[in-house]
Design a protein around this motif. Structure first.
Motif, short mmCIF file in Angstrom:
data_model
loop_
_atom_site.label_atom_id
_atom_site.label_comp_id
_atom_site.label_asym_id
_atom_site.label_seq_id
_atom_site.Cartn_x
_atom_site.Cartn_y
_atom_site.Cartn_z
N UNK A 10 0.84 -1.20 0.00
CA UNK A 10 0.00 0.00 0.00
C UNK A 10 0.88 1.25 0.00
N UNK A 11 1.88 1.27 0.88
CA UNK A 11 2.75 2.46 0.99
C UNK A 11 3.55 2.68 -0.30
N UNK A 12 3.96 1.56 -0.92
CA UNK A 12 4.72 1.69 -2.17
C UNK A 12 3.85 2.31 -3.25
N UNK A 13 2.59 1.90 -3.27
CA UNK A 13 1.66 2.43 -4.29
C UNK A 13 1.43 3.93 -4.07
N UNK A 14 1.20 4.30 -2.82
CA UNK A 14 1.00 5.73 -2.48
C UNK A 14 2.21 6.53 -2.94
N UNK A 15 3.40 6.00 -2.64
CA UNK A 15 4.63 6.74 -2.96
C UNK A 15 4.81 6.86 -4.47
N UNK A 16 4.56 5.75 -5.17
CA UNK A 16 4.72 5.77 -6.63
C UNK A 16 3.77 6.77 -7.27
N UNK A 17 2.55 6.82 -6.74
CA UNK A 17 1.54 7.69 -7.35
C UNK A 17 1.73 9.16 -6.97
N UNK A 18 2.24 9.40 -5.76
CA UNK A 18 2.21 10.78 -5.28
C UNK A 18 3.56 11.48 -5.16
N UNK A 19 4.63 10.71 -5.02
CA UNK A 19 5.94 11.36 -4.85
C UNK A 19 6.53 11.66 -6.23
N UNK A 20 5.96 12.68 -6.85
CA UNK A 20 6.32 12.94 -8.27
C UNK A 20 7.80 13.27 -8.44
N UNK A 21 8.41 13.86 -7.41
CA UNK A 21 9.84 14.16 -7.50
C UNK A 21 10.69 13.13 -6.75
N UNK A 22 10.27 12.80 -5.52
CA UNK A 22 11.14 11.98 -4.66
C UNK A 22 11.19 10.51 -5.07
N UNK A 23 10.19 10.05 -5.82
CA UNK A 23 10.20 8.63 -6.19
C UNK A 23 11.41 8.29 -7.07
N UNK A 24 11.87 9.27 -7.82
CA UNK A 24 13.05 9.02 -8.68
C UNK A 24 14.27 8.63 -7.84
#
Ligand SMILES: CC(C)=CCC/C(C)=C/CC/C(C)=C/COP(=O)(O)OP(=O)(O)O
Length: 285
Positions: A10-24
């Motif tokens: 769940x947390x990975x999905x939230x991060x992938x969808x919302x951390x538009x800069x930090x996910x990189x």
């Protein structure tokens, strides 16, 4: 009720969808650290979303107080985000108290705190972003370096100063001014959005203030980036990518301040990927 594995998913999905800069940056970490950082991100996202949401102030403060309470006994919660944070905190020395500082900072937003001196702004930035830097450091781990938490704190503060410059217009439209009053006065700036929807810059005071603030933010990056040599290779890459993307935004704002007068500036996916690859290969660090 979720298993620990589902909680992390769940947390990975939230991060992938919302951390538009930090996910990189986050995706450069090995799986265990990536999952732990996604858990940290997902909880920070919940806190931030309360601050930025549409609820009346009392309801926001209640929401923040509820999170504070849940943090006091993480194992009592069945919410996937708390389940994942509790597990991550068992596996890594995550300084959970830093979430309390994040809550303090978002409370400042809700109660409409004014920033008169730059030092007041630094206090806010330390709460909302220095805290996140120290949480990240808990997951990264570091070679013996007594100053590591200070550097992580300073890097978060540098990122937050960039965020403030990027979002001047949007924040003003939401009734928030983060640029310190002493700086606005020094440059003779009265922040306002004109009828054309752009930030007014009569006389060029705002442009000058943006240059001044960008130069100051750069000093905070220089201090905070001293953290990188004390991290392992993948954590260093993550840290360098996250800060590199924001640092590139800062450079772009400094080159042409008017870019942030009428919209939110962002880098393209390709530009962010280039920063991440350079961070991973050690170029530009
Ligand atoms: C040691 C280390 C890694 C330090 C950095 C810590 C860090 C990632 C701080 C975050 C601060 C920040 C500007 C958040 C904005 O989030 P947002 O959701 O508004 O971002 P966005 O709008 O750019 O997507």
């Amino acid at each position: 009720m979720s298993t620990v594995e589902e909680a992390y998913e769940h947390c990975a999905l939230v991060t992938k969808e919302q951390a538009r800069n930090f996910y990189y940056g986050i995706r450069l970490l090995p799986p265990d650290k990536r999952s732990a950082l996604c858990a940290v991100y997902a909880l920070a996202r919940i806190v931030d979303d309360i601050g930025d949401g549409d609820l009346p102030p009392e309801a926001k403060l209640q929401g923040l107080a509820d999170i504070r309470k849940s943090l006091g006994d993480l194992s009592a919660s069945t919410d996937p985000v708390y389940v994942a944070v509790a597990d991550a905190a068992r596996r890594y020395p995550i300084p959970l108290g830093a979430f309390e500082e994040l809550l303090d900072g978002v409370e400042m937003d809700v109660t409409g705190r004014e920033y008169v001196r730059f030092e007041d702004l630094v206090e806010y930035c330390r709460c909302v972003a220095g805290s996140v830097g120290r949480l990240c450091l808990g997951v990264f781990g570091s070679k013996p370096e007594p100053e590591a938490p200070t550097y992580a704190d300073e890097l978060g503060i540098a990122l937050q100063q960039t965020n403030i410059l990027r979002d001047i217009r949007e924040d003003l439209l939401n009734g928030r001014v983060y640029l310190p009053k002493e700086d606005l006065d020094k440059f003779g700036v009265e922040l306002k959005v004109g009828e054309d929807g752009r930030l007014a810059d009569d006389g060029g005071g705002l442009t000058a203030l943006v240059h001044f603030s960008a130069a100051r933010a750069r000093d905070w990056y220089a201090r905070g980036l001293k953290l990188v040599p004390s991290l392992d290779r993948r954590s260093a890459a993550c840290c360098a990518a996250m800060s590199g993307i924001y640092r590139t935004l800062l450079d772009r704002i400094d080159e042409q301040p008017s870019l942030v007068f009428d919209r939110r500036l962002s880098l393209s996916g390709r530009e962010k990927a280039v920063v991440a690859v350079r961070a991973l290969t050690g170029i530009g660090r």
